[in-house]
Design an enzyme around this catalytic site. Structure first.
Site, PDB file in Angstrom:
ATOM      1  N   LYS A 189       0.738  -1.325   0.144  1.00  0.00           N
ATOM      2  CA  LYS A 189       0.049  -0.013  -0.102  1.00  0.00           C
ATOM      3  C   LYS A 189       0.857   1.286  -0.074  1.00  0.00           C
ATOM      4  O   LYS A 189       2.008   1.095   0.302  1.00  0.00           O
ATOM      5  CB  LYS A 189      -0.872  -0.004   1.213  1.00  0.00           C
ATOM      6  CG  LYS A 189      -0.272   0.157   2.636  1.00  0.00           C
ATOM      7  CD  LYS A 189       0.283   1.393   3.127  1.00  0.00           C
ATOM      8  CE  LYS A 189      -1.106   2.415   2.982  1.00  0.00           C
ATOM      9  NZ  LYS A 189      -0.535   3.772   3.543  1.00  0.00           N
ATOM     10  N   THR A 219       4.063   6.623   3.868  1.00  0.00           N
ATOM     11  CA  THR A 219       4.083   5.402   4.430  1.00  0.00           C
ATOM     12  C   THR A 219       3.614   4.192   3.243  1.00  0.00           C
ATOM     13  O   THR A 219       2.741   4.541   2.612  1.00  0.00           O
ATOM     14  CB  THR A 219       2.757   5.335   5.306  1.00  0.00           C
ATOM     15  OG1 THR A 219       3.162   6.030   6.425  1.00  0.00           O
ATOM     16  CG2 THR A 219       2.338   3.762   5.834  1.00  0.00           C
TER      17      THR A 219
END
Lengths: 446, 446
Positions: A189, A219
């Site tokens: 992700k 992230t």
């Protein structure tokens, strides 16, 4: 080596189970990218048998609790399970954050009667808010009950780790090693805070003078499984190399996250002769497959970056050194002016030269060639030769930069150093998405 | 020291004349920021008598022809005139560019019967296109004919150097030195490609490890006049210090330009005893006045940056070293995620910590305090103490960040190093403005 893509991502290799569930971690969340409705927010991956493990983690000095907990466990060489939540990064959460991250692994360990030391943990989402542990624990129990090897289990795990991603990211490959079928699969992700720079220990690699740290900065989370039999040291080296050429070479916005994590579990169930640094051809085959998995996943992150409309492969060659090539590629890939021109489909070579000029790379304006090609294309359309505009028509250049995907070739003509960055454009949608929603206190933090 | 602001900018000091005219330099331009209609595009500043000169120039390795021509001339210590055009940067224009830049100064020199070596030149606008010299020469002759000491002459010069600026930028101050009235005035332009990093020779200062070069990075142009009598060496030192604390501490988009230039002419007509490094109190008074002029102009550039809605003073203190403080301030001031959150009025301290975490500065998450105040305010509203959220309400923090201007205080609590950056937000309008207009080939380049 023959290698083919197969479905199933993390459950494609033998002996791996996965699940992804909704347990309402971002309870306060009503903002964009939140688990509004019932988007899955907790994933669990388990190997039937203890596995060799390797990990790469953010080199940010502000690193999240799950990173602090997982890093030493990855380093020791064996593990069996990974638990991941989205909606809350468990970052900047002090001692409570560490206790919560450990408890997540404790709960998993108890359910499967394994050591908590063999469970790794990762988180992504808001910064600065402690985890709603009752929900998280319920989620872990639900996921454990649903663990299975169906393709939909991998789909659910891939969904559960998403934040601002618009689609799940999965890949798996299969190849032969000494007659045995070996598989590697992964999910990841990304979307924002994307310019990862990971190392196995969180320690920074040598600084590139004048640039951001080499291989630094999302992230982004990535979890890889393989049924290859491979020794710990070989797996660590292989992951290092694969990440260096994939996740550590992407940028959406140049911001490195506090939570970046890549973990690979290798459980040996393929039954191949264990891969070591000495078995060169086996290691090479494994490396090629792992490189493919990491690079495909890394590219998916850029293509699905927040507000992204362009995927540009910036290829710098002819630099004096790799460090110079890297600094040049990162300067161009992170220049707000270059990125907005890509958004506009504008072949603005002046901005490219501008970025090269202020980069830490040694360059000579009068030696620089700039060209475009289709992705991985051999036929180059030159905009600049030796620092001066060619006769290529402005229309032809515009047509190239209007493509969703293209390669930008920068030849410095000073040496043999080369480097690649996979970059996105900078769009109004990115700004709109990230300007936050102050009507929603849950958007406080990252 | 008493010092007051006065009108007139570059013509405020005795013995300086200025003019700004339209000569249609960006003939092809129909795009945004172009000299559509008849916006002035050529400025001339002349001292009645030879002046002491000092200059600071871009440290980009891709530096424009006018920079190459002006740098050695500024270095030699005396000059009398400055000629500036907007609409065309005369950058990446190879040997023709150098010839054109020199010719601009030759034309001025002939008109005033001075040496071309005493004429400095600067340009801003498109990159990669040679100057329309017939127009430029006509412009110089027109400007020379209009040179005068009326306030409107300064206004016209300030307008003529604008590109994407929405308003002219001028300031002047007056103070006493040994009974004599001394004046310093300046005009500048900015808007995009703004994070200047200038040095007197174009040579880079020592790199900040892991950061961009210290004091690096706009096309910003600034021209300062003063009637102070000051020795060459003292003027150079004074300009160095003033720029280090103003233009070299601003960022709009983190992109340094190929053309950044600050020039000061000091003609001595105030009749003060010549300022030297030895005359400390005189030098201090001059320095304070020059600092004020540079800082006010620098701040105007940020406030009028492309699409800017916020002016944020990022104050880092408690760093181990200045280099650490500088790296921390630049990381925060240039983070796309921090800048978009400012645009949204979102007090997102998670992103601030994130940027500090990946910066090259040494930090310890658990020691960091983050607070807001009104501009130059003493009363701090703390968002974080020791890396943890305070009890300050989210509403109160939002109110602070919703202001057009505020100070962000980052206390690292590790030492005595401090640094300030003057930064803007990142907005949809910035992206829209810079995505280019490919229907207009003249937008090719910077």
């Amino acid at each position: 080596m023959k290698m083919k893509e197969i479905p199933g991502s993390v459950i494609a290799p033998q002996g791996f189970l996965a699940a992804g569930v909704f347990c309402d971690i971002k309870r306060l969340g009503t903002g964009k990218g939140s688990n509004k409705g019932k988007k899955r927010d907790l994933a669990l991956i388990l190997s039937e048998v203890p596995a060799v493990v390797a990990g790469m983690f953010t080199t940010s000095q502000v690193c999240a609790a799950p990173v602090k907990v997982s890093m030493p466990r990855a380093s020791k060489g064996t593990a069996q399970a990974i638990v991941v939540n989205s909606g809350n990064a468990n970052a900047c959460t002090a001692a409570q954050g560490i206790r919560d991250a450990r408890e997540m692994t404790d709960v998993v360990a108890k359910l499967f009667r394994i050591s908590a030391e063999d469970v790794l943990v990762a988180s992504t989402g808001r910064i600065g808010v402690t985890l709603p542990m009752a929900n998280v624990k319920r989620g872990i129990r639900d996921a454990a009950a649903l663990l299975n090897t169906f393709k939909e289990n991998a789909d659910h795990a891939a969904e559960a780790i998403m934040t601002s991603d618009t689609r799940p990211k999965q890949v798996a490959v299969e190849f032969k090693l000494g007659g045995k079928t070996v598989r590697i699969g992964g999910i990841c992700k990304g979307a924002g805070m994307i310019q990862p720079g990971m190392s196995p220990t969180g320690a920074r690699p040598a600084a590139v003078p004048g640039g951001k740290y080499q291989g630094l900065h999302a992230t982004m989370l990535c979890f890889i499984t393989t049924d290859a039999a491979i020794e710990s040291k070989a797996l660590k080296l292989a992951l290092n190399e694969a990440v260096a050429n994939s996740f550590n070479r992407i940028t959406v916005d140049g911001d490195m996250s506090t939570n970046d994590t890549v973990i690979v579990l290798a459980n040996g169930m393929a039954g191949n002769a264990s891969i070591t640094a000495g078995r060169r051809s086996d290691l090479a085959a494994f490396q090629a497959a792992l490189n493919h998995v990491c690079l495909e996943l890394a590219k998916m992150i850029v293509r699905d970056g927040e507000g992204v409309t362009r995927f540009v492969t910036v290829k710098v060659s002819g630099a004096k050194t790799f460090a110079d090539a890297d600094a040049a590629a990162r300067a161009v890939a992170n220049s707000s002016l270059v990125k907005t021109s890509w958004f506009g489909g504008d072949p603005n070579w002046g901005r490219i030269l501008g970025a090269l000029g202020y980069s830490a790379a040694n360059i000579l304006e009068e030696k620089i060639d700039v060209a475009y090609s289709a992705p991985a294309g051999k036929q180059l359309l030159f905009a600049l030769k030796k620092g001066q505009p060619t006769k290529t028509s402005f229309k032809a250049l515009c047509k190239m930069v209007a493509q969703k995907e293209f390669d930008l070739h920068i030849q410095l003509n000073l040496g043999k150093g080369s480097a690649v960055m996979y970059a996105s454009d900078l769009t109004e949608e990115y700004v709109d998405f990230n300007k936050g929603d102050v009507s929603d206190p849950s958007s406080l933090g990252g």
